[in-house]
Design an enzyme around this catalytic site. Structure first.
Site, PDB file in Angstrom:
ATOM      1  N   ASP A   1       0.833  -1.187   0.000  1.00  0.00           N
ATOM      2  CA  ASP A   1       0.000   0.000   0.000  1.00  0.00           C
ATOM      3  C   ASP A   1       0.876   1.248   0.000  1.00  0.00           C
ATOM      4  OD1 ASP A   1      -2.101  -1.771   0.283  1.00  0.00           O
ATOM      5  OD2 ASP A   1      -2.202  -1.525   2.464  1.00  0.00           O
ATOM      6  N   ILE A   2       0.268   2.383  -0.329  1.00  0.00           N
ATOM      7  CA  ILE A   2       1.018   3.632  -0.426  1.00  0.00           C
ATOM      8  C   ILE A   2       1.669   4.010   0.912  1.00  0.00           C
ATOM      9  CG2 ILE A   2      -1.016   5.074   0.039  1.00  0.00           C
ATOM     10  CD1 ILE A   2       0.128   7.082  -2.008  1.00  0.00           C
TER      11      ILE A   2
END
Length: 230
Positions: free
Chosen positions: A102-103
């Site tokens: 994920d970011i």
């Protein structure tokens, strides 16, 4: 490979533009100016553009990257910078992440242009283990390790998660090892037991452990042994 095709790949330009650059005498092969795009290159050919040597790609490539926060693992994203920003490699756009993060998740990302190799890492059939260092908002309950070992019922999921091992490092920091990769799985598992993940860092994929000498945003090629582990 033809010279014009090589230039097109290396410079990320069309063959028509490559032909224009050749006519402008901006390309040399083994130190000699070449204007014919049909010239055949060998593995030993030394091609330079404006005096800068262009590297020949001779086979699949494999790298480990220490991903920082704020970057996505897709190769193209209109809203966020991607991890390709860090890869100073020829035709880096052909590389992809074998298992995304994920970011806001940091740590180990494996980058390759070998689709079969990455499939062995990401396919649910292979149960490739991944280890994460997790920081929690609340102290972890005493029974969570047993719940994770038995399997957790995630929201909107039909089946329980596969058994996961949990090592408690401190009341609010744990290390978890999974053998599957459902959407946002680590965060959802802790949410299911009433806690919240505030930081998530991947340390290991299979037998490959993140090189502790790599600062966030740095990368290195995988060793032969690391590549052969999948």
């Amino acid at each position: 490979m033809r010279l014009d095709k090589f230039l097109s790949q290396q410079l990320e330009i069309s063959r028509a533009i490559a032909a224009r650059e050749l006519r402008a005498k901006r390309v040399t092969v083994d130190g000699e100016i070449v204007r014919d795009g049909a010239v055949k290159l060998t593995a030993d050919s030394q091609v330079a553009y404006d005096g800068n040597l262009l590297q020949m790609q001779t086979g699949p490539r494999y790298f480990m990257l220490n991903k920082p926060q704020g970057y996505v693992c897709s190769t193209d994203d209109p809203l966020h910078p991607t991890v390709l920003y860090f890869l100073e490699e020829p035709v880096a756009y052909k590389l992809h992440a074998a298992g995304r993060l994920d970011i806001d998740t940091t740590g180990l990302v494996l980058m390759t242009d070998d689709g079969q190799w990455s499939h062995r890492i990401t396919s649910p059939r292979h149960h490739c283990e991944k280890t994460y260092l997790v920081t929690l908002a609340e102290p972890i309950a005493d029974d969570v390790a047993a719940q994770f070992a038995a399997g957790i019922q995630l929201h909107n999921e039909k089946n329980l998660t596969q058994p996961a091992s949990l090592a408690i490092l401190s009341p609010q920091q744990v290390r978890i090892t999974l053998s599957e990769g459902r959407y946002h799985q680590v965060k959802r598992m802790f949410a299911a037991v009433g806690n919240h993940v505030t930081a998530l860092h991947r340390e290991r994929i299979g037998d490959v452990v993140l090189d502790e000498t790599l600062e966030p945003g740095e990368y290195r090629p995988l060793t032969a042994a690391e590549i052969a582990g999948f």
